[in-house]
Structures are given as structure tokens and as C-alpha cells.
Write a protein that holds these residues in place. Structure first.
Motif, mmCIF file in Angstrom:
data_model
loop_
_atom_site.group_PDB
_atom_site.id
_atom_site.type_symbol
_atom_site.label_atom_id
_atom_site.label_comp_id
_atom_site.label_asym_id
_atom_site.label_seq_id
_atom_site.Cartn_x
_atom_site.Cartn_y
_atom_site.Cartn_z
ATOM 1 N N GLY A 224 8.897 3.415 -2.027
ATOM 2 C CA GLY A 224 7.672 3.714 -1.085
ATOM 3 C C GLY A 224 7.569 4.895 -0.393
ATOM 4 O O GLY A 224 8.861 6.147 -0.462
ATOM 5 N N LYS A 225 6.705 5.239 0.725
ATOM 6 C CA LYS A 225 6.692 6.646 1.449
ATOM 7 C C LYS A 225 7.868 6.730 2.286
ATOM 8 O O LYS A 225 8.484 7.842 2.326
ATOM 9 N N ASN A 226 8.226 5.818 3.099
ATOM 10 C CA ASN A 226 9.615 5.812 3.750
ATOM 11 C C ASN A 226 10.597 4.787 3.578
ATOM 12 O O ASN A 226 11.465 5.049 4.519
ATOM 13 N N LYS A 227 10.416 4.221 2.653
ATOM 14 C CA LYS A 227 11.485 3.193 2.093
ATOM 15 C C LYS A 227 11.724 2.948 0.508
ATOM 16 O O LYS A 227 11.012 3.135 -0.061
ATOM 17 N N VAL A 228 12.960 2.594 0.265
ATOM 18 C CA VAL A 228 13.195 2.220 -1.201
ATOM 19 C C VAL A 228 13.752 0.781 -1.168
ATOM 20 O O VAL A 228 14.779 0.589 -0.521
ATOM 21 N N VAL A 229 13.310 -0.152 -1.920
ATOM 22 C CA VAL A 229 13.985 -1.450 -2.018
ATOM 23 C C VAL A 229 14.551 -1.305 -3.513
ATOM 24 O O VAL A 229 14.121 -0.976 -4.549
ATOM 25 N N ASN A 230 15.858 -1.842 -3.293
ATOM 26 C CA ASN A 230 16.707 -1.870 -4.459
ATOM 27 C C ASN A 230 16.871 -3.245 -5.066
ATOM 28 O O ASN A 230 17.457 -4.096 -4.372
ATOM 29 N N ILE A 231 16.406 -3.626 -6.352
ATOM 30 C CA ILE A 231 17.099 -4.824 -6.943
ATOM 31 C C ILE A 231 17.988 -4.702 -8.022
ATOM 32 O O ILE A 231 17.931 -3.942 -9.093
ATOM 33 N N THR A 232 19.237 -5.525 -7.864
ATOM 34 C CA THR A 232 20.269 -5.321 -8.572
ATOM 35 C C THR A 232 20.506 -6.403 -9.619
ATOM 36 O O THR A 232 19.944 -7.437 -9.471
ATOM 37 N N PRO B 139 -8.710 -2.791 0.520
ATOM 38 C CA PRO B 139 -9.617 -2.345 1.095
ATOM 39 C C PRO B 139 -9.762 -1.002 0.921
ATOM 40 O O PRO B 139 -9.152 -0.128 0.752
ATOM 41 N N LYS B 140 -11.321 -0.737 0.680
ATOM 42 C CA LYS B 140 -11.685 0.856 0.476
ATOM 43 C C LYS B 140 -11.178 1.727 1.497
ATOM 44 O O LYS B 140 -10.720 2.876 0.947
ATOM 45 N N SER B 141 -11.118 1.371 2.726
ATOM 46 C CA SER B 141 -10.536 2.452 3.663
ATOM 47 C C SER B 141 -9.240 2.751 3.396
ATOM 48 O O SER B 141 -8.744 3.863 3.612
ATOM 49 N N LEU B 142 -8.199 1.800 2.982
ATOM 50 C CA LEU B 142 -6.891 2.060 2.822
ATOM 51 C C LEU B 142 -6.965 2.578 1.514
ATOM 52 O O LEU B 142 -6.014 3.697 1.311
ATOM 53 N N ASP B 143 -7.701 2.355 0.366
ATOM 54 C CA ASP B 143 -7.516 2.717 -1.013
ATOM 55 C C ASP B 143 -7.840 4.414 -0.744
ATOM 56 O O ASP B 143 -7.323 5.238 -1.529
ATOM 57 N N GLY B 144 -8.932 4.681 0.035
ATOM 58 C CA GLY B 144 -9.419 6.192 0.056
ATOM 59 C C GLY B 144 -8.194 6.881 0.918
ATOM 60 O O GLY B 144 -8.054 8.165 0.378
ATOM 61 N N LYS B 145 -7.585 6.389 1.818
ATOM 62 C CA LYS B 145 -6.686 6.980 2.480
ATOM 63 C C LYS B 145 -5.384 6.966 1.465
ATOM 64 O O LYS B 145 -4.764 8.140 1.742
ATOM 65 N N LEU B 146 -4.914 6.197 0.849
ATOM 66 C CA LEU B 146 -3.979 6.344 -0.115
ATOM 67 C C LEU B 146 -4.370 7.670 -0.957
ATOM 68 O O LEU B 146 -3.311 8.349 -1.354
ATOM 69 N N GLN B 147 -5.428 7.578 -1.484
ATOM 70 C CA GLN B 147 -5.739 8.789 -2.508
ATOM 71 C C GLN B 147 -5.886 10.321 -2.021
ATOM 72 O O GLN B 147 -5.418 11.180 -2.382
ATOM 73 N N ASP B 148 -6.068 10.527 -0.577
ATOM 74 C CA ASP B 148 -6.007 11.474 0.192
ATOM 75 C C ASP B 148 -4.652 11.951 0.186
ATOM 76 O O ASP B 148 -4.215 13.076 0.235
ATOM 77 N N GLU B 149 -3.619 10.972 0.497
ATOM 78 C CA GLU B 149 -2.503 11.284 0.935
ATOM 79 C C GLU B 149 -1.510 11.657 -0.446
ATOM 80 O O GLU B 149 -0.504 12.402 -0.376
ATOM 81 N N ARG B 150 -1.999 11.313 -1.661
ATOM 82 C CA ARG B 150 -1.261 11.619 -2.857
ATOM 83 C C ARG B 150 -1.567 12.625 -3.089
ATOM 84 O O ARG B 150 -1.012 13.872 -3.789
ATOM 85 N N SER C 82 0.879 -1.017 -0.017
ATOM 86 C CA SER C 82 -0.063 -0.085 0.001
ATOM 87 C C SER C 82 0.903 1.100 -0.232
ATOM 88 O O SER C 82 0.460 2.347 -0.381
ATOM 89 N N GLU C 83 2.008 1.171 0.422
ATOM 90 C CA GLU C 83 2.979 2.131 0.368
ATOM 91 C C GLU C 83 3.895 2.550 -0.858
ATOM 92 O O GLU C 83 4.420 3.823 -0.968
ATOM 93 N N ILE C 84 3.695 1.756 -1.707
ATOM 94 C CA ILE C 84 4.601 1.757 -3.093
ATOM 95 C C ILE C 84 4.013 2.835 -3.823
ATOM 96 O O ILE C 84 2.943 3.036 -4.048
ATOM 97 N N GLU C 85 4.859 3.910 -3.939
ATOM 98 C CA GLU C 85 4.471 5.044 -5.018
ATOM 99 C C GLU C 85 5.116 5.067 -6.540
ATOM 100 O O GLU C 85 4.207 5.440 -7.371
ATOM 101 N N ALA C 86 6.092 4.380 -6.592
ATOM 102 C CA ALA C 86 6.718 4.200 -7.868
ATOM 103 C C ALA C 86 7.884 3.406 -7.874
ATOM 104 O O ALA C 86 8.240 2.709 -6.952
#
Length: 168
Positions: free
Chosen positions: A122-130, A157-168, A103-107
Motif C-alpha cells: 500500500g502507500k504507507n503499509k505492507v501486509v505480509n501473508i506467509t 466512489p468516483k471522488s476516491l477513484d479520481g483521487k487515486l488516479q491523480d496520485e498514481r 483504496s491504498e493498495i498499489e500492488a
């Protein structure tokens, strides 16, 4: 890819033998010019490329071969990514390297350095695949990864999805 990593050391080993033999030839030519010697000793230039088998050269060759083997092992390690509605987990040889909440993946994007990498931001983290061997493989992997992330983020879930749209 392995020759890019350890090829320079192999080049140095070959060139050191070449330079020693070329230096011997130049010394011989100078000796003839000064009158100290009467004969110029010529050998095949291909023989010049064979390194002098001294213990230091053998140690250097063992070092280069060790780097080849290590880099080959690094490239051949099995990499897995598991994506669920909750987490994206990155494994190398069945050992978890990193994870991030789906749910925190942005790009996610491909970075081209010496080798190809994928960054999952993500919002607070970056995963690097090399260690992708080709850009085409990294791009294809990114395409499948983005499809899976988009599909799973739509199923949140709708509650998380709505929360994600508000934060973006």
C-alpha cells in the motif's frame, strides 16, 4: 516442509550415534594393529544409525519432535482474508493480524524465500501473508486476490477513484 525446518536436528541425532559407533570400531582396529587386542568387533552398519539412548539423546529427540509439532501447527493454522470496499483484513485463526485500506493498495506480489509469501503493498503499509506450502498455491491465491482487489477498486466512489488516479 517440516523436514526442511527440523530435519537437520534429526540428522545430527542419527549421525551422532553413527559417529560414536564408527569411532569405537576405529579404536578397536587401532588396538588390534598395536597388538593390544586380538579381535575386531563388527556389527551391522544399520545398527550404527540407531542413536545411543542416553538422556541427552532423548532430550534432543524430544526437542526435534517439539519443533515438528510446532511447525506443523504453524502450517495448519487457518488463514483468512476478507476484502471489502474499505479494508483488506488478514486473519489467522480468527485473530486479525493486519489490515490495509483497499483504496491504498498499489500492488501485490509473490516473494520466494524459504517459504512462499505474498506481499500486499500500500502507500504507507505492507501486509505480509506467509506460510504457503507451494508456489502454485501462492500464485493461485495471488490471482484471486488481485481479481478481488481490482473489482473492489473499480467500485470505489468516483471522488476516491479520481483521487487515486491523480496520485498514481
Amino acid at each position: 516442509m517440516l523436514f526442511e525446518k527440523a530435519g537437520f536436528l534429526l540428522f545430527i541425532i542419527i549421525m551422532s550415534g553413527f559417529m560414536i559407533k564408527l569411532g569405537g570400531l576405529l579404536d578397536n582396529i587401532i588396538s588390534v594393529i598395536r597388538g593390544k587386542d586380538d579381535i575386531i568387533y563388527l556389527s551391522s552398519p544399520l545398527v550404527w544409525l540407531i542413536p545411543n539412548w542416553h538422556w541427552r539423546n532423548i532430550l534432543e529427540l524430544v526437542l526435534v519432535l517439539g519443533i515438528f509439532i510446532y511447525q506443523g501447527w504453524q502450517l495448519s493454522r487457518v488463514k483468512h482474508i476478507y476484502i471489502t470496499q474499505h479494508y483488506l483484513k488478514f486473519f489467522v485463526d480468527n485473530r486479525m493480524i493486519d489490515k490495509i485500506k483497499t483504496s491504498e493498495i498499489e500492488a501485490s506480489l509473490v516473494i520466494i524465500n524459504n517459504n512462499y509469501e505474498i506481499l500486499i503493498i500500500g502507500k504507507n503499509k505492507v501486509v505480509n501473508i506467509t506460510n504457503f506450502q507451494q508456489e502454485k498455491l501462492a500464485q493461485l491465491f495471488l490471482l484471486y486476490l488481485n481479481e478481488a482487489i481490482d473489482e473492489l477498486q473499480q467500485k470505489l466512489p468516483k471522488s476516491l477513484d479520481g483521487k487515486l488516479q491523480d496520485e498514481r
